[in-house]
Scaffold this motif. Structure first.
Motif, PDB file in Angstrom:
ATOM      1  N   LEU A 101      40.715  39.869  37.590  1.00 34.80           N
ATOM      2  CA  LEU A 101      40.575  39.601  39.015  1.00 34.80           C
ATOM      3  C   LEU A 101      41.600  40.454  39.739  1.00 34.80           C
ATOM      4  O   LEU A 101      42.800  40.207  39.617  1.00 34.80           O
ATOM      5  CB  LEU A 101      40.798  38.118  39.321  1.00 34.80           C
ATOM      6  N   ILE A 121      36.177  40.861  40.962  1.00 37.03           N
ATOM      7  CA  ILE A 121      36.105  40.377  39.591  1.00 37.03           C
ATOM      8  C   ILE A 121      35.427  41.445  38.734  1.00 37.03           C
ATOM      9  O   ILE A 121      34.502  42.124  39.180  1.00 37.03           O
ATOM     10  CB  ILE A 121      35.337  39.039  39.508  1.00 37.03           C
ATOM     11  N   PHE A 141      39.152  40.487  46.994  1.00 37.63           N
ATOM     12  CA  PHE A 141      39.232  40.280  45.552  1.00 37.63           C
ATOM     13  C   PHE A 141      38.037  40.923  44.868  1.00 37.63           C
ATOM     14  O   PHE A 141      36.928  40.945  45.417  1.00 37.63           O
ATOM     15  CB  PHE A 141      39.231  38.791  45.215  1.00 37.63           C
ATOM     16  N   TYR A 181      31.429  35.540  45.231  1.00 37.26           N
ATOM     17  CA  TYR A 181      32.794  35.339  45.721  1.00 37.26           C
ATOM     18  C   TYR A 181      32.847  34.216  46.745  1.00 37.26           C
ATOM     19  O   TYR A 181      31.905  34.030  47.527  1.00 37.26           O
ATOM     20  CB  TYR A 181      33.314  36.619  46.384  1.00 37.26           C
ATOM     21  N   TRP A 237      36.734  32.922  37.866  1.00 35.26           N
ATOM     22  CA  TRP A 237      38.103  32.527  38.218  1.00 35.26           C
ATOM     23  C   TRP A 237      38.042  31.396  39.235  1.00 35.26           C
ATOM     24  O   TRP A 237      37.283  31.471  40.204  1.00 35.26           O
ATOM     25  CB  TRP A 237      38.870  33.705  38.811  1.00 35.26           C
TER      26      TRP A 237
END
Length: 115
Positions: A80, A69, A67, A59, A36
């Motif tokens: 996400l 993933i 967050f 990350y 992402w």
């Protein structure tokens, strides 16, 4: 033609959560690197999080601990999970897939975090 279709964007208050999903069509996301990215107005597109074929994650420092993933191999989707959202997380979020034959992008989904 490979298609990546994002969903889940929208308006959320600061401190809230949002889950983005990317559905891959005509290509399995189990190989290569999926990720992402996000782009805010006036800023360059930046990596938010990525996951390799063997499940290793990476990350951006700004989202670590907030967050997550993940990938659903059976559904061929990438997600996400975004928690503790901040106004500075507001951006268009893009799904990305890097494989042997190229790099693919989704059309993006807008996330707006209000203070």
């Amino acid at each position: 033609q490979v298609q990546l279709v994002e969903s889940g964007g929208g308006l959320v208050q600061a401190g809230g959560s949002r889950r983005l999903t990317c559905a891959a069509r005509r290509r399995s996301i189990t190989s290569g690197v999926s990720g992402w990215y996000r782009q805010a107005p006036g800023n360059q597109r930046e990596l938010v999080a990525s996951i390799t074929a063997d499940g290793r994650t990476n990350y951006a420092d700004s989202v670590k601990g907030r967050f997550t993933i993940s990938r659903d191999n059976a559904e061929n989707t990438l997600s996400l999970q975004m928690n503790s959202l901040k106004p500075e997380d507001s951006a268009v979020y893009y799904c990305n897939l890097r494989q042997w034959d190229g790099v693919y992008w989704g059309q993006g989904t807008q996330v707006t975090v209000s203070s």
